[in-house]
Design a protein around this motif. Structure first.
Motif, mmCIF file in Angstrom:
data_model
loop_
_atom_site.group_PDB
_atom_site.id
_atom_site.type_symbol
_atom_site.label_atom_id
_atom_site.label_comp_id
_atom_site.label_asym_id
_atom_site.label_seq_id
_atom_site.Cartn_x
_atom_site.Cartn_y
_atom_site.Cartn_z
ATOM 1 N N ASP A 186 10.675 -3.107 -8.595
ATOM 2 C CA ASP A 186 9.762 -4.040 -7.926
ATOM 3 C C ASP A 186 9.980 -3.946 -6.436
ATOM 4 O O ASP A 186 11.111 -4.127 -5.980
ATOM 5 C CB ASP A 186 10.092 -5.497 -8.307
ATOM 6 N N SER A 187 8.937 -3.672 -5.697
ATOM 7 C CA SER A 187 9.078 -3.673 -4.248
ATOM 8 C C SER A 187 7.732 -3.537 -3.571
ATOM 9 O O SER A 187 6.974 -2.619 -3.871
ATOM 10 C CB SER A 187 9.975 -2.520 -3.799
ATOM 11 N N PRO A 188 7.450 -4.445 -2.654
ATOM 12 C CA PRO A 188 6.196 -4.303 -1.903
ATOM 13 C C PRO A 188 6.183 -3.032 -1.065
ATOM 14 O O PRO A 188 5.133 -2.566 -0.655
ATOM 15 C CB PRO A 188 6.140 -5.551 -1.011
ATOM 16 N N ALA A 189 7.376 -2.446 -0.816
ATOM 17 C CA ALA A 189 7.442 -1.212 -0.035
ATOM 18 C C ALA A 189 7.107 0.006 -0.886
ATOM 19 O O ALA A 189 7.105 1.129 -0.398
ATOM 20 C CB ALA A 189 8.832 -1.047 0.570
ATOM 21 N N THR A 196 1.217 1.853 -7.396
ATOM 22 C CA THR A 196 0.590 0.615 -7.828
ATOM 23 C C THR A 196 0.527 0.651 -9.346
ATOM 24 O O THR A 196 0.180 1.659 -9.928
ATOM 25 C CB THR A 196 -0.835 0.499 -7.270
ATOM 26 N N ALA A 251 0.617 -4.834 -9.028
ATOM 27 C CA ALA A 251 1.846 -5.016 -8.257
ATOM 28 C C ALA A 251 2.273 -3.649 -7.754
ATOM 29 O O ALA A 251 1.755 -2.627 -8.206
ATOM 30 C CB ALA A 251 2.933 -5.621 -9.138
ATOM 31 N N ARG A 252 3.230 -3.646 -6.820
ATOM 32 C CA ARG A 252 3.695 -2.366 -6.288
ATOM 33 C C ARG A 252 5.144 -2.112 -6.665
ATOM 34 O O ARG A 252 5.938 -3.046 -6.798
ATOM 35 C CB ARG A 252 3.563 -2.353 -4.767
ATOM 36 N N GLU A 297 16.815 -1.976 -0.412
ATOM 37 C CA GLU A 297 15.512 -2.620 -0.225
ATOM 38 C C GLU A 297 15.456 -3.955 -0.970
ATOM 39 O O GLU A 297 14.969 -4.953 -0.445
ATOM 40 C CB GLU A 297 14.435 -1.658 -0.749
ATOM 41 N N GLN A 298 15.976 -3.973 -2.186
ATOM 42 C CA GLN A 298 15.886 -5.200 -2.989
ATOM 43 C C GLN A 298 16.948 -6.235 -2.619
ATOM 44 O O GLN A 298 16.770 -7.420 -2.882
ATOM 45 C CB GLN A 298 16.021 -4.854 -4.484
#
Ligand code: ATP
Ligand code: MG
Length: 573
Positions: free
Chosen positions: A211-214, A218, A413-414, A464-465
């Motif tokens: 899970d990561s918006p970066a 998709t 979601a990305r 990142e998370q």
């Protein structure tokens, strides 16, 4: 730290957009050498090795055996499978001094198939699973976010060889379970999505996405059922066919200056005297496709006018064929294509393959191009007035679309791909005629699975998370050190006390990073937050009273403990 090869930076690197990239560079974990090519400095290398250790332990636990193949590979094997060509610009190709063609391995299906062929020749030898943790090379179009998408990166790739489909399913399941354990141990939040196979060709395939918006992937999920899939893998829920009997005849209307869906909808609403929606129109998009070794051919794609064609879905549906848009010259060479007014009729009449969105079922009625400048046909009924050559998953997937399992709506979601499990089948064993003696004396051909984990990418994914505004924040399992021990007291006795504490911790099996630098406590605290060890122990003012402070980098909680209790407390955590 007074002699650790480390320089932390106050400023974010100019080329960094995502947090993990900024922090890993600022904290001196990695350094850029070229786009997508990075050096690992001591702290970064320790994290990388920790991730490798976890992956290795879980691979060994399912009986996979570690080997290492070269990264520098001769062309032949990749020529046999056509991947020398298929990989396109992503492949690093080079020549040796004699002019022989080589490549830097992007993935190793060919070499593993050949390796097994070289050693094994009887059914008794199977099943077998081999893996490596090795540096891969891909000349990515857009290297990105530091080590997140490198052109040189570390991957764990494994390959299973079974004699039966059931055996393959079992090997696949074992890998899938091992991956779940790996990512759980690494503290990564992830989902498993069904995937398309990409350039590899085969059947069952799933991706593990962090899970990561970066993320660049998709995916969509259905919150009601837990269904999750890559956008490329979503199968449209087709409606039931409608009765054709009794539907009015198709009529051609003048619709001047309506080459776009918006202009068509406005004109159609005037003509029919009601509000027409874009979903009632059928948009025909023309592309050209080329199958491996074949010529370019026209392909018409019909999608409801309220949806765009999604390039990635289109490409995934047509793989391994290439897709391109038509040029002006293509239109000129095919005068039956009337731009803005293309309809199914001219395509089918001129032998152009015509595939439609699965929503275009028999009995549905459409407003679409009449193949003449400024004209559209209204009430063109699928299965009566035109019969497409088949369906294609090319239309965009939208939030709110029904989940293929019928359980509810899809939401998007990305994520970042961290692993991939894939039932390859016999593509590679066929290519190299890998046959072994079967139980009945007849030859059998093993079937393969291939399974990848982005080892170096995971370092960035975890960063990142897990980071916060102050810096990195490693989970205990993969932190470069367990404890960051900061000497924040100039007193010689405190210094000695800290060094003794470091030694005691170390004797108890705790890995300690000791900040013995001649720097201000403020600088040291800032660095301890940036570097992100799970525990920070501060030998400071309290030392005179026999206490030290223990800070939890995750919760931010701090506690004063008698110095005599620290080792026990840390060991027992
Ligand atoms: P992506 O869609 O992110 O390009 P991929 O589908 O090309 O990934 P695979 O060929 O399945 O990836 O490789 C296995 C794993 O290797 C991926 O799941 C990913 O974690 C990692 N990986 C792939 N490409 C890169 C890269 N350029 N840099 C770092 N890790 C990568
Ligand atoms: Mg890729």
């Amino acid at each position: 730290m007074s002699h650790l090869f480390l320089r932390t930076l106050r400023d974010d690197p100019a080329d960094a957009e995502v947090a993990s990239h900024k922090l890993l560079v600022r904290a001196g974990y990695v350094r850029r050498i070229a786009p997508g090519v990075y050096s690992w400095l001591p702290l970064g290398l320790r994290v990388l090795r920790q991730v490798e250790r976890v992956v290795r332990e879980e691979m060994n636990s399912i009986g996979a055996q570690e080997i290492v193949l070269p990264a520098l590979l001769p062309r032949d094997a990749y020529e046999t499978t056509n991947r020398w060509t298929e990989y396109g610009d992503s492949l690093f190709r080079l020549q040796d001094r004699k002019g022989g063609d080589y490549l830097l391995g992007p993935t190793h299906e060919e070499m593993f198939a050949l390796t097994v062929k070289g050693e094994y020749n009887s059914y008794k030898d199977f099943p077998v699973t081999l893996y490596q943790i090795q540096t891969k090379y891909r000349d990515e179009e857009r290297p990105r976010a530091g080590i997140l998408r490198g052109r040189e990166f570390v991957m764990k790739d494994s390959y299973s060889f079974d004699l039966t489909d059931e055996g393959l399913a079992e090997s696949y399941r074992a890998h899938r379970d091992a991956y779940e354990r790996i990512f759980t141990r690494l503290g990564v939040e992830y989902v498993i999505v069904s995937a398309t196979s990409g350039a590899m060709g085969g059947s069952a395939s799933e991706e593990f996405l962090a899970d990561s918006p970066a993320g660049e992937d998709t995916y969509v999920r259905c919150l009601e059922s837990g269904y999750a899939a890559n956008v490329e893998a979503v199968k449209t829920l087709a409606p039931e066919p409608l009765p054709i009997d009794g539907q009015p005849e198709a009529v051609v209307h003048d619709t001047p200056d309506t080459p776009t869906i918006d202009t068509l909808v406005a004109a159609a609403s005037t003509i029919l005297g009601r509000e027409v929606t874009a979903a009632e129109t059928l948009k025909n998009v023309l592309v050209k496709v080329r199958r491996p070794g074949g010529d370019w051919e026209l392909l018409g794609i019909g999608v409801p006018g309220d949806r765009e064609v999604d390039d990635k879905r289109l490409e995934a549906s047509l793989e391994p064929a290439e897709v391109e848009l038509l040029t002006e010259a293509d239109f000129a060479a095919n005068p039956f294509l009337v731009k803005g007014y293309i309809g199914p009729k001219a395509l089918l009449a001129n032998g152009v393959r015509y595939l439609v969105d699965p929503r275009v079922v028999d009995g549905t009625s459409w407003i679409t191009g009449a193949d003449e400048q400024g004209k559209h046909v209204f009430g063109l009924v699928a299965g009566r007035d035109f019969t497409p050559d088949g369906t294609i998953e090319a239309a965009e997937v939208r939030d709110g679309d029904p989940s293929p399992d019928g359980a509810g709506a899809l939401v998007s979601a990305r994520g970042i791909e961290i692993g991939h499990v894939f039932q390859l089948g016999r593509k590679y064993t066929d290519a190299f005629a890998v046959d072994v003696l079967g139980e009945n004396g007849k030859p059998v051909r093993p079937t393969m699975g291939s399974y990848g984990v982005g080892v170096s990418r995971l370092v960035a994914v975890i960063a990142e998370q897990q980071h916060d505004e102050k810096g990195l924040r490693w989970p205990a399992e993969i932190a470069p050190f367990d404890v960051h021990l900061v000497i924040a007291n100039k007193d010689e006795q405190a210094r000695e006390g800290a060094e003794n504490l470091a030694e005691e911790l170390s004797n108890a099996g705790v890995e300690v990073l000791l900040d013995d630098r001649k720097a201000s406590p403020g600088v040291k605290f800032k660095d301890s937050e940036l570097l992100g060890m799970p525990l920070v122990v501060v030998v400071g003012r309290g030392f005179a009273d026999g206490t030290v402070e223990v800070r939890d980098r995750f919760s931010g909680e701090a506690e004063e403990l008698p110095i005599g209790e620290v080792v026990q407390r840390i060991v027992n955590r």
